[in-house]
Design a protein around this motif. Structure first.
Motif, short mmCIF file in Angstrom:
data_model
loop_
_atom_site.label_atom_id
_atom_site.label_comp_id
_atom_site.label_asym_id
_atom_site.label_seq_id
_atom_site.Cartn_x
_atom_site.Cartn_y
_atom_site.Cartn_z
N SER A 356 35.76 12.69 29.65
CA SER A 356 36.83 13.71 28.95
C SER A 356 38.20 12.98 29.20
O SER A 356 38.60 11.98 29.78
N ASP A 357 39.27 13.74 28.35
CA ASP A 357 40.80 13.13 28.45
C ASP A 357 41.02 13.09 29.88
O ASP A 357 41.72 12.04 30.50
N ASP A 358 41.07 14.21 30.68
CA ASP A 358 41.32 14.28 31.87
C ASP A 358 40.46 13.21 32.99
O ASP A 358 41.11 12.36 33.81
N GLU A 359 39.17 12.76 32.56
CA GLU A 359 38.65 11.88 33.29
C GLU A 359 39.37 10.43 33.13
O GLU A 359 39.30 9.52 34.00
N MET A 360 39.51 10.22 31.80
CA MET A 360 40.19 8.94 31.52
C MET A 360 41.71 8.54 32.19
O MET A 360 41.72 7.69 32.49
N ALA A 361 42.10 9.97 32.37
CA ALA A 361 43.51 9.87 32.73
C ALA A 361 43.24 9.39 34.59
O ALA A 361 43.83 8.48 34.98
N TRP A 362 42.37 9.84 35.01
CA TRP A 362 42.03 9.69 36.37
C TRP A 362 41.47 8.00 36.66
O TRP A 362 42.11 7.52 37.51
N LEU A 363 40.73 7.82 35.48
CA LEU A 363 40.24 6.24 35.53
C LEU A 363 41.53 5.22 35.50
O LEU A 363 41.63 4.41 36.04
N TYR A 367 42.63 2.81 38.17
CA TYR A 367 42.44 1.36 37.86
C TYR A 367 43.61 1.00 36.94
O TYR A 367 43.42 0.63 35.65
N PRO A 368 44.75 0.77 37.55
CA PRO A 368 46.09 0.72 36.58
C PRO A 368 46.11 -0.59 35.66
O PRO A 368 46.52 -0.68 34.83
N THR A 369 45.26 -1.58 36.34
CA THR A 369 45.51 -2.84 35.68
C THR A 369 44.43 -3.09 34.61
O THR A 369 44.27 -4.27 33.89
N THR A 370 43.00 -2.47 34.74
CA THR A 370 42.15 -2.68 33.85
C THR A 370 41.67 -1.58 33.04
O THR A 370 41.25 -1.87 31.79
N PHE A 371 41.91 -0.29 33.37
CA PHE A 371 41.18 0.68 32.54
C PHE A 371 41.75 0.85 31.21
O PHE A 371 40.93 0.64 30.19
N ASP A 372 42.93 0.99 31.20
CA ASP A 372 43.64 1.37 29.91
C ASP A 372 43.65 -0.19 28.90
O ASP A 372 43.50 -0.29 27.73
N LYS A 373 43.88 -1.32 29.73
CA LYS A 373 43.84 -2.56 28.92
C LYS A 373 42.33 -2.95 28.23
O LYS A 373 42.05 -3.26 27.14
N TYR A 374 41.20 -2.54 29.05
CA TYR A 374 39.97 -3.03 28.72
C TYR A 374 39.15 -1.89 28.25
O TYR A 374 38.33 -2.29 27.11
N TYR A 375 39.07 -0.72 28.74
CA TYR A 375 38.01 0.14 28.68
C TYR A 375 38.27 1.20 27.92
O TYR A 375 37.38 1.64 27.37
N ARG A 376 39.31 1.76 27.95
CA ARG A 376 39.86 2.91 27.08
C ARG A 376 39.69 2.77 25.61
O ARG A 376 39.03 3.34 24.83
N PRO A 377 40.08 1.33 25.03
CA PRO A 377 39.72 1.28 23.77
C PRO A 377 38.43 1.48 23.27
O PRO A 377 38.15 1.97 22.27
N ARG A 378 37.50 1.13 24.08
CA ARG A 378 36.03 1.12 23.72
C ARG A 378 35.83 2.53 23.68
O ARG A 378 34.90 3.07 23.17
N TRP A 379 35.97 3.44 24.55
CA TRP A 379 35.71 4.71 24.76
C TRP A 379 36.34 5.47 23.75
O TRP A 379 35.67 6.54 23.26
N ASP A 380 37.70 5.04 23.19
CA ASP A 380 38.37 5.73 22.17
C ASP A 380 37.27 5.67 20.97
O ASP A 380 37.19 6.32 20.20
N HIS A 381 37.14 4.28 20.87
CA HIS A 381 36.11 3.96 19.74
C HIS A 381 34.88 4.79 19.74
O HIS A 381 34.49 5.20 18.56
N ILE A 382 34.20 4.78 20.63
CA ILE A 382 32.91 5.60 20.89
C ILE A 382 33.18 7.01 20.50
O ILE A 382 32.40 7.66 20.00
N LYS A 383 34.20 7.65 20.93
CA LYS A 383 34.69 9.01 20.90
C LYS A 383 34.71 9.18 19.27
O LYS A 383 34.35 10.15 18.69
N LYS A 384 35.46 8.09 18.83
CA LYS A 384 35.69 8.24 16.96
C LYS A 384 34.29 8.33 16.42
O LYS A 384 33.87 9.21 15.56
N LEU A 385 33.38 7.47 16.89
CA LEU A 385 32.04 7.39 16.16
C LEU A 385 31.27 8.65 16.42
O LEU A 385 30.65 9.20 15.56
N ALA A 386 31.55 9.23 17.57
CA ALA A 386 30.88 10.79 18.06
C ALA A 386 31.21 11.71 16.88
O ALA A 386 30.62 12.64 16.42
N ALA A 387 32.68 11.71 16.79
CA ALA A 387 33.27 12.70 16.04
C ALA A 387 32.98 12.52 14.58
O ALA A 387 32.90 13.68 13.68
N ALA A 388 32.75 11.44 14.05
CA ALA A 388 32.48 10.88 12.67
C ALA A 388 30.86 11.38 12.42
O ALA A 388 30.34 11.24 11.20
#
Lengths: 506, 89, 118
Positions: A356-363, A367-388
């Motif tokens: 969830s958004d909350d969980e991603m904010a926690w992650l 993980y300030p040096t890695t999560f937003d840079k590498y992993y959030r874009p993938r989860w965001d894309h996966i979220k988009k696929l689910a919404a579609a």
């Protein structure tokens, strides 16, 4: 009338001597070599078994007394849990995924450890060692039983718990701990002790039981907290024995040092790969989190591990070979593995979900040096696929590592955007690995690891021959019930409905 | 310097034990986490039977620690009177 | 190094090509496209045209990635045994020298949307 009887009480050290050492005997009509045929071939030299010390000086009579007390405490809470609809006190039924993985992957490991210690107790000549192994064999079977018993209360209400032993043998994400234990149990008795005493007990169980069980408490799961802490109280003794065993080996003969170092290198990395699974449980599966995988690693991996290696430096022991690669992987491994578990969730006997958004904010905070840079874009894309309306499933079966047997999801130590590819040719056959660590382990004993039963290539052999439906039947996985996304699952529906009933008079 | 530690379950049995440890080890730091208490100390931590007995008001066998012990770190040395954790570094 | 053992120790590989009834395994990875958590495993006939594998099952699995629709296969850079390699899509897996459990990798320079997103 009370009679005062003058009772001569033995001191702890004296009692230990009488109740363990004095149980041994010298063989008279067989040679020692014939009685203990497996104690020499690993190259370990022992000159004096009497030097083996149990620092707890626990004797069998005291052992039974305290273990019985632990069992009474455990069953009092498990009974209360069952009588009071304890399963509805959970923060959220998503939490159950962590328990399902635990039951399928870890509890059978306890049983394997039981078998291993029963064997080691027979194969070691020293009586102090034999008694210690006997206690540990009994501890380990108690852990398997109490875990299965506690979790059977969830099996009455939720999917995915029913076939843990089939899934331990046959499904894919469990093959990492299964191969860990198979590897240890098929090694000699000394390597087994280092594998379990050092790697599993000292490195793994702190990370597995302590923050995770504290997390269970946070998430309202008293049954799991109880079996976890009850087991961990034994683990504290096992760790101490593991450390004692290592000191004993190192002090008996300088020729033992390089052998023990090689086992440290091997078993640290094997244990670290098992932790891949644990890292996803901590970072993604606890609805209410106690600490991140990174924080747990700092406390129990780095701080505690460094203390141990500094202490053993006086024998010439250095930190294990994969130590630096492990540090580079810590901020990535849970994310890389969880993305795998999510995209292959059609083949898991637990549910996963998009954070969830909350969980991603926690992650991203943890993980300030890695999560937003590498992993959030993938989860965001996966979220988009689910919404579609086209939720992401990866039906491409993954390449597995020949040593740890995990899908090769981990990246190059120096480049977290590129999968790590390692390959070795041995006797005309290709073998693939997830890391340098796993490749080195293979290269040291290729004849052992070429025999690995890898769940993914196996799907294309007899009798499954690539039929995914037949595979699901074989691993005892009910499609649409046990697997897939948490959202829309039976577990979600039932938990919400029952909790509604428990808190209203409808 | 290395940290030794011991972690105990949070319950009525361990309350006087934790008090005794904190009293006998002024350098120790007590961390209260969900359902557990972790006590860290530099290089050495000692748990004394007498200190526990004073607070408990009854005889205490240090092996009773087994029941509520969660984890520890360091070399263990135990006799009737004391349970000691140390790192050589 | 040999396995420490009391007698001669000989292992048998469980994934030899003869266990696949005339087929073989091929692994394919799209470098820098980490939406796919691991390389894909295919079980195919060695006589299959490489182009049929690429345009068929491989392309189907790649669809969820935002770059999938923009790939120009004539511009893709291939690696075999980690070294640059030129495949021939019109020839078979076997004729391309792709053995059992071979790992193929490919790169799509300029097309790395999710990697470059942050």
């Amino acid at each position: 009338m009370e009679m005062k009887v003058a009772k001569k009480k033995l001191g702890l050290k004296e009692r230990y001597r009488v109740m363990t050492r004095d149980l041994g005997w010298e063989p008279s009509y067989h040679t020692k070599e014939a009685l203990y045929p497996y104690v020499g071939y690993e190259g370990i030299k022992i000159h004096d078994w009497e030097k083996w010390e149990d620092p707890f000086r626990l004797t069998m009579d005291a052992y039974w007394k305290y273990q019985a007390e632990k069992e009474r405490k455990f069953y009092a809470i498990v009974d209360a849990h069952a009588q009071n609809n304890g399963h509805l006190n959970l923060t959220d039924a998503r939490y159950l995924s962590a328990l399902k993985i635990f039951l399928q992957a870890i509890s059978p490991g306890e049983y394997a450890a039981h078998k291993g210690f029963a064997r080691a107790g027979r194969e070691f000549p020293g009586v102090g060692t034999q008694v210690a192994c006997q206690m540990q064999a009994i501890d380990e079977i108690r852990h398997a039983q109490t875990q299965i018993h506690a979790l059977s209360n969830y099996n009455k209400y939720y999917d995915g718990f029913h076939a843990f032993s089939d899934q331990r043998d046959r499904i894919w994400y469990t093959s990492v701990p299964r191969s860990f234990f198979d590897d240890a149990m098929s090694a000699g008795p000394f390597e087994f002790m280092v594998a379990i005493g050092f790697s599993f007990e000292y490195v793994l169980t702190n990370l597995l039981f302590v923050p995770f069980m504290s997390g269970a408490a946070y998430n309202g799961d008293m049954a799991t907290v109880t079996f976890g802490f009850s087991a961990q109280s034994d683990e504290a003794r096992h760790m101490t024995l593991g450390l004692e065993c290592i000191k004993f080996l190192l002090e008996q003969d300088p020729a033992n040092v390089p052998i023990v170092q090689a086992w440290f290198d091997k078993w640290f990395w094997r244990g670290f790969r098992v932790l891949g699974l644990v890292s996803t449980m901590m970072d993604y599966m606890l609805p209410k989190r106690v600490m991140s995988w990174r924080e747990a690693w700092n406390m129990y991996g780095i701080e505690n591990g460094t203390a141990l290696f500094n202490d053993l430096a006086r024998y010439g022991i250095r930190p294990p070979k994969g130590w630096d690669d492990a540090e580079k992987a810590i901020d990535h491994m849970s994310h890389q593995f969880m993305l795998g578990l999510y995209q292959w969730s059609f083949g898991t006997s637990f549910h996963s979900w998009i954070p969830s958004d909350d969980e991603m904010a926690w992650l991203s905070k943890k993980y300030p040096t890695t999560f937003d840079k590498y992993y959030r874009p993938r989860w965001d894309h996966i979220k988009k696929l689910a919404a579609a309306g086209t939720p992401y499933k990866n039906y491409g079966l993954p390449k597995l590592c020949q040593t740890c047997q995990l899908p090769t999801v981990f990246t190059e130590p120096e480049d977290p955007t590129l999968i790590c590819h390692r390959e070795v040719e041995y006797k005309g056959e290709r073998y693939h690995f997830c890391s340098d660590g796993c490749q080195h382990i293979f290269e040291n004993e290729p004849e052992k690891y070429i025999q690995a039963w890898l769940p993914m290539p196996q799907i294309h052999q007899d009798p499954i021959r690539g039929d995914l439906g037949a595979w699901m039947d074989w691993v005892n996985l009910k499609d649409g019930q046990d697997n897939g996304d948490y959202v829309g699952s039976n577990d979600q529906r039932n938990f919400d409905a029952w909790r509604g009933l428990a808190t209203s008079n409808e | 310097m290395s940290t030794v530690f011991i972690a105990l379950q949070t319950n009525e049995d361990t309350r006087p034990i934790i008090e005794a440890i904190a009293h006998d080890n002024p350098q120790a730091v007590v961390h209260r986490q969900p359902a557990m208490v972790k006590i860290d100390a530099p290089n050495r931590l000692v748990i004394r039977r007498e200190s526990i007995e004073e607070r408990l008001g009854r005889e205490y066998d240090l092996q009773e620690l087994q029941i509520n012990l969660i984890t520890l770190s360091g070399h263990v040395d135990e006799d009737e009177d004391a349970f000691t954790l140390t790192w050589n570094s | 190094m040999a396995v420490a053992a009391l007698k001669e120790y000989v292992g048998v590989s469980r994934d030899r090509v003869e266990n696949y009834h005339g087929k073989q395994l091929v692994y394919v990875a799209w470098d820098y496209h980490m939406l796919f958590a691991a390389p894909f495993m295919f079980c195919v006939e060695p006589q299959m045209k490489l182009g049929d594998l690429v345009r068929g099952p491989l392309s189907a699995l790649m669809q969820p990635d935002p770059d999938a629709a923009s790939i120009d296969w004539s511009k893709v850079e291939w690696l075999k045994l980690g070294k640059p390699w030129t495949p021939d899509f019109e020839r078979s897996i076997e004729e391309n020298g792709i053995g059992h459990k071979e790992q193929l990798r490919f790169r799509t320079p300029g097309l790395n949307t999710l990697r470059d997103a942050a």
